[in-house]
Design a protein around this motif. Structure first.
Motif, short mmCIF file in Angstrom:
data_model
loop_
_atom_site.label_atom_id
_atom_site.label_comp_id
_atom_site.label_asym_id
_atom_site.label_seq_id
_atom_site.Cartn_x
_atom_site.Cartn_y
_atom_site.Cartn_z
N VAL A 104 0.84 -1.20 0.00
CA VAL A 104 0.00 0.00 0.00
C VAL A 104 0.88 1.25 0.00
O VAL A 104 0.63 2.21 -0.74
N ALA A 105 1.92 1.23 0.84
CA ALA A 105 2.84 2.37 0.88
C ALA A 105 3.51 2.59 -0.47
O ALA A 105 3.64 3.73 -0.94
N LEU A 106 3.95 1.52 -1.11
CA LEU A 106 4.63 1.64 -2.40
C LEU A 106 3.67 2.07 -3.51
O LEU A 106 4.07 2.80 -4.43
N MET A 107 2.44 1.63 -3.42
CA MET A 107 1.46 1.97 -4.45
C MET A 107 1.23 3.48 -4.52
O MET A 107 0.99 4.04 -5.59
N PRO A 110 5.39 8.65 -4.30
CA PRO A 110 5.96 9.31 -3.10
C PRO A 110 4.94 10.05 -2.24
O PRO A 110 5.31 10.78 -1.33
N VAL A 111 3.66 9.86 -2.54
CA VAL A 111 2.62 10.50 -1.73
C VAL A 111 2.37 9.65 -0.49
O VAL A 111 2.31 8.42 -0.57
N THR A 112 2.24 10.28 0.66
CA THR A 112 1.98 9.53 1.88
C THR A 112 0.57 8.94 1.89
O THR A 112 -0.38 9.56 1.39
N VAL A 113 0.45 7.75 2.41
CA VAL A 113 -0.86 7.12 2.57
C VAL A 113 -1.58 7.69 3.77
O VAL A 113 -2.82 7.70 3.82
N VAL A 114 -0.83 8.19 4.73
CA VAL A 114 -1.39 8.58 6.03
C VAL A 114 -1.44 10.10 6.15
O VAL A 114 -0.41 10.75 6.37
N PRO A 115 -2.62 10.70 6.02
CA PRO A 115 -2.72 12.15 6.20
C PRO A 115 -2.55 12.52 7.67
O PRO A 115 -2.66 11.67 8.56
N PRO A 116 -2.25 13.80 7.94
CA PRO A 116 -1.98 14.22 9.33
C PRO A 116 -3.07 13.81 10.32
O PRO A 116 -2.78 13.44 11.45
N LEU A 165 -9.63 3.98 14.30
CA LEU A 165 -9.38 4.31 12.91
C LEU A 165 -10.65 4.18 12.08
O LEU A 165 -10.98 5.07 11.28
N LEU A 166 -11.38 3.08 12.26
CA LEU A 166 -12.61 2.88 11.49
C LEU A 166 -13.64 3.95 11.81
O LEU A 166 -14.34 4.45 10.90
N SER A 167 -13.73 4.34 13.08
CA SER A 167 -14.65 5.41 13.46
C SER A 167 -14.29 6.71 12.77
O SER A 167 -15.15 7.45 12.29
N SER A 179 -8.54 7.24 -0.21
CA SER A 179 -7.74 7.30 1.01
C SER A 179 -8.36 6.46 2.12
O SER A 179 -7.67 5.75 2.84
N ALA A 180 -9.69 6.55 2.24
CA ALA A 180 -10.38 5.78 3.29
C ALA A 180 -10.20 4.29 3.07
O ALA A 180 -9.98 3.52 4.03
N ILE A 181 -10.27 3.85 1.81
CA ILE A 181 -10.10 2.42 1.52
C ILE A 181 -8.68 1.98 1.86
O ILE A 181 -8.47 0.92 2.47
N ASP A 182 -7.69 2.80 1.47
CA ASP A 182 -6.30 2.46 1.79
C ASP A 182 -6.12 2.25 3.29
O ASP A 182 -5.52 1.26 3.73
N LEU A 183 -6.62 3.20 4.09
CA LEU A 183 -6.39 3.12 5.53
C LEU A 183 -7.22 2.02 6.18
O LEU A 183 -6.78 1.41 7.16
N ALA A 184 -8.41 1.76 5.64
CA ALA A 184 -9.21 0.65 6.17
C ALA A 184 -8.48 -0.68 5.95
O ALA A 184 -8.45 -1.54 6.84
N LEU A 185 -7.88 -0.83 4.78
CA LEU A 185 -7.11 -2.05 4.51
C LEU A 185 -5.90 -2.15 5.42
O LEU A 185 -5.63 -3.20 6.01
N VAL A 186 -5.15 -1.05 5.53
CA VAL A 186 -3.95 -1.06 6.38
C VAL A 186 -4.32 -1.40 7.82
O VAL A 186 -3.65 -2.21 8.48
#
Length: 214
Positions: A104-107, A110-116, A165-167, A179-186
């Motif tokens: 997920v990180a590589l996909m 160079p954009v971060t998967v995790v916003p602030p 995280l899910l909340s 972005s939500a899908i990425d973080l839900a998977l992670v």
């Protein structure tokens, strides 16, 4: 084969499991660096290292039928042989889940998967998963049931962070569906990683006490 040869084979079996646990811990540490520090080298190293973890599981699985057929282990030795395959399977799966995080990180690199907004909860997940992985390696080395039972408490921390995280993701998430899908998977990958670590601890408790509860 001599009894010494049998003992050496058991030592090799436990050594392979110990090496797998260290590999799985290194994998989640590297995947987390790839995710949180946008470290491409760390994430790519996780993908390369997964082949070694897979190979060690194959070695464990190849040893077990030979040990059973040639030596007919009893009591504690039999439990070790029977638990080894399950432990190896959980450790190999932990490596796979770390690979998923790294991918997920590589996909998105160079954009971060995790916003602030999500950095705090993802850092909590990553730190808790790494701590569980390190404790799993210790438990396999010491076979201390009390240490093994402690992993259940650490898993509760992962579950709580995952729920947070899910909340967050379903409460007017401002960064879009992708972005939500990425973080839900992670988040799910970290949760399952911790679950497999607890399964390893459960097998260690059974190995030592004959009791599978944890």
């Amino acid at each position: 084969m001599s009894r010494d040869s049998y003992g050496e084979q058991l030592d090799r079996l436990t050594g392979l499991l110990a090496a797998m646990s260290r590999d799985a811990a290194a994998a989640i540490r590297g995947a987390s660096s790839g995710l949180l520090q946008v470290d491409r080298d760390a994430a790519e190293a996780v993908l390369r290292g997964d082949a070694l973890l897979d190979a060690r599981r194959t070695d464990v699985e190849a040893m077990i039928p030979l040990l059973v057929a040639r030596h007919q282990p009893v009591a504690g030795d039999l439990r070790l042989v029977l638990c080894a395959m399950r432990i190896a399977g959980d450790l190999e799966r932990m490596g796979d889940l770390a690979v998923h995080v790294a991918k997920v990180a590589l996909m998105r690199h160079p954009v971060t998967v995790v916003p602030p907004m999500a950095t705090g909860v993802l850092t909590t997940l990553a730190d808790a998963a790494t701590r569980i992985a390190d404790k799993t390696a210790v438990v396999l080395a010491t076979r201390d049931p009390l240490d093994a039972m402690q992993l259940g408490l650490d898993d509760d921390e992962v579950d709580a962070a995952h729920a947070s995280l899910l909340s967050m993701l379903v409460s007017a998430w401002p960064y879009g569906i992708e972005s939500a899908i990425d973080l839900a998977l992670v988040g799910r990958y970290y949760e399952r990683y911790a679950d497999h670590a607890v399964n390893v601890a459960r097998q260690v408790v059974y190995l030592v006490t004959g009791d599978i509860r944890l």
